[in-house]
Structure formats: structure tokens, C-alpha cells
Enzyme design. Structure first.
Site, PDB file in Angstrom:
ATOM      1  CD  GLU A 165      -6.040   5.681  -2.420  1.00 39.04           C
ATOM      2  OE1 GLU A 165      -7.025   4.903  -2.413  1.00 39.04           O
ATOM      3  OE2 GLU A 165      -4.909   5.349  -2.023  1.00 39.04           O
TER       4      GLU A 165
ATOM      5  NE  ARG B 118      -7.681  -2.829  -8.454  1.00 38.44           N
ATOM      6  CZ  ARG B 118      -6.613  -2.801  -7.674  1.00 38.44           C
ATOM      7  NH1 ARG B 118      -5.794  -1.773  -7.703  1.00 38.44           N
ATOM      8  NH2 ARG B 118      -6.382  -3.810  -6.859  1.00 38.44           N
TER       9      ARG B 118
ATOM     10  CG  HIS C 130      -5.983   3.604  -5.494  1.00 36.30           C
ATOM     11  ND1 HIS C 130      -4.797   4.215  -5.209  1.00 36.30           N
ATOM     12  CD2 HIS C 130      -5.965   2.419  -4.829  1.00 36.30           C
ATOM     13  CE1 HIS C 130      -4.077   3.443  -4.420  1.00 36.30           C
ATOM     14  NE2 HIS C 130      -4.777   2.347  -4.169  1.00 36.30           N
TER      15      HIS C 130
END
Length: 309
Positions: A280, A105, A175
């Protein structure tokens, strides 16, 4: 990055364009008549999705989110990979702190393909491959893909390919930060009877069982195990349901930072905990995924907005 060249290679006239966004990051804008979406190549991350006619975005992104190389963007659908949660290998002497939720990420991804589908939806494929920098953090060869399909629903599928000869293990997650009208009035359906690990402050990883719908009245940080494939957020303030349909996942994390944690986060406004809720789709806790050399694993979620009648 040459935006004109990217548009020449991957732009879809009247449907998809590539532009420079906040912080100088490369953004993919989709507007295909079924929905509008915004995707950041930094992190391979969906930041916005709004189906045609919907008054509110599916996703929450903090106004204080960092849009900068090496930083994670707070909101949307961050990709947690190749570990979810704390670093599983704290004994790594080369890099004593590799960070929470992995490195995918925080890195730039490449645009590999874009396509207009017969349904009217648009598919965007982004890729991340190992290099000298990633091998300092994680000593494996991999090709990581994310396929994002923007239509009347939003689908995000993460594909891990082991590009080496030796097997490796991962945990991972999508997420997702959902926008809600008021987290204290929303409820999550589908988790009743599921056991969860309570990761909230002071809970000491207690293992408990969900009784009825989940409601937020304090910090929530839970890893649910053996969950059903479909969960629903009911949001009476925004008068909608968010339906989350997962594939290749038996664990779900539900997170809301509540007051103290929100105040402690530099990239979150103090009151943001009231308008966000993370549900999530993950492989975490006991759900560790082993991938042999040359093999692959997938994790996917489809998100749909429905009116609350």
C-alpha cells in the site's frame, strides 16, 4: 442515481459506460483497447484492472465483499482517508467510534469528469466534499478528488484540498489488494534495509529492519518507513511482476491477514489470504501531512504488470 443521465453526461462511446453493479451500486466500466477496468463510485474505488493481453487481473476482490451503502468493499484499491489505521482522535465525544481507515471508502463519490487521452488511455475524476454528515466525523471543510487513469498502466492519484481557512492534518493511503497466485511464493522487492513497525498480532509494534526480499509465511502487517519510490512484487505462479511506483509517499504498508485473521473476517473467504497481498502506498506513522487553509496535498501510485522472465 439516473444511469441514463450519467451516461449522457460522462459516457464515452466505445470506451466508457456507466451501469448498475452489485448491490445496486453505480459502476464505471472502461474498455479502451489498452485495458479494461471497473470503478465503483461507492468509495471512489478501482475494483478491477486488466491490461490488454493479460490473463489475470491486477487486483483482488473478495467474493464475500460487501457491496452496500455505508460498507467498505474488500479489495481493489480502497481509499483510506482522512486517517490511515486507527482513529487518531478517540477523545471525540460526539462520535466515540469513527472507524478504522477513515470514512472516504464508505461514502458515495460523484463523477466529475471523464476524458479520452491522446495516448489512448481514459481518465476518470471522482469527487467527495464535506457536508453535514462528514463534519460529524471530521470537523473540517475539504474537497477530495481521485483521478484514475486507465491505460497500459493504472494510475490512481488522490488530491486533498483544504476548503477552509484553518490548517488540518491527515494520514492516508491507497490500500491496494493485489491478486497473486500464491502469497507464500511471492516476494516483495525494494524494502531491504528499511525499518518497519510490526503491527502483526503479538509483535507489540516492534521496530525492525527488513533483511532481503519480503516473503509471507505468517501474518504480515508492517508499516515501512523511508521507502524507495519503486517496489516490485514477483509472482512466480502467475509468472508476472507488479511494479508499484509511488509519488508523495515515503511509507508503505504490507499486509496479509494469514489464517486466523482471514477466518475472522466476514467479508473474506478463509483461503483468500493465499491469493492476495496488499502493498500500500501511504502517508502513515510518522509521515503526517499538514495542509494549510486553501492548500492541497497529493498521493499517487502507478501500477504496471510485467512478464516474469
Amino acid at each position: 442515481m439516473d444511469i441514463d443521465a450519467l451516461n449522457a453526461d460522462f459516457g464515452l462511446p466505445g470506451t466508457l459506460r456507466i451501469a448498475v453493479g452489485r448491490g445496486g451500486l453505480t459502476m464505471i466500466e472502461v474498455y479502451n483497447g489498452l485495458a479494461n477496468a471497473l470503478i465503483s463510485t461507492h468509495g471512489g474505488q478501482v475494483l478491477s484492472y486488466c491490461p490488454a493481453g493479460a490473463p489475470d487481473d491486477l487486483l483482488f476482490v473478495s467474493e464475500r465483499a460487501w457491496f452496500a451503502p455505508g460498507k467498505e468493499i474488500k479489495g481493489g484499491v480502497p481509499i483510506c482517508w482522512p486517517w490511515f489505521g486507527a482513529d487518531p482522535d478517540t477523545a471525540d465525544l460526539d462520535v466515540p467510534d469513527r472507524g478504522i481507515h477513515g470514512f472516504a471508502r464508505r461514502l458515495p463519490w460523484s463523477i466529475l469528469a471523464t476524458a479520452a487521452l491522446p495516448s489512448g488511455a481514459t481518465r476518470v475524476t471522482l469527487g467527495l466534499a464535506d457536508d453535514a454528515d462528514t463534519r460529524v466525523l471530521w470537523r473540517h471543510h475539504f474537497n477530495l478528488l481521485v483521478e484514475i487513469t486507465v491505460g497500459s498502466t493504472l494510475t490512481v492519484e488522490l488530491i486533498t484540498r483544504n476548503a477552509g481557512d484553518r490548517s488540518f492534518q491527515i494520514t492516508q493511503g491507497l490500500h491496494s489488494y493485489f491478486r497473486v497466485g500464491d502469497a507464500t511464493q511471492a516476494r516483495v522487492l525494494g524494502l531491504a534495509g528499511c525499518d518497519y513497525i510490526d503491527k502483526a498480532a503479538g509483535a507489540n509494534d516492534a521496530i525492525l529492519t527488513q533483511d532481503g526480499p519480503l516473503r509471507v509465511a505468517a501474518e504480515v502487517n508492517r508499516i515501512y518507513e523511508s521507502v524507495p519510490p519503486v517496489l516490485t512484487i514477483e509472482d512466480p505462479v502467475l509468472a508476472r511482476r507488479i511494479r508499484i511506483s509511488s509519488r508523495h509517499s515515503a511509507t508503505t504498508v504490507v499486509w496479509n491477514p494469514w489464517v486466523a485473521t482471514a477466518r475472522a473476517m466476514a467479508d473474506l473467504d478463509d483461503g483468500d489470504y493465499r491469493i492476495m497481498l496488499c502493498v500500500e502506498t501511504v502517508n502513515a506513522a510518522s509521515e503526517v501531512i499538514g495542509i494549510p487553509g486553501g492548500g492541497e496535498a497529493r498521493l499517487a501510485a502507478e501500477y504496471a504488470i510485467e512478464p516474469l522472465e
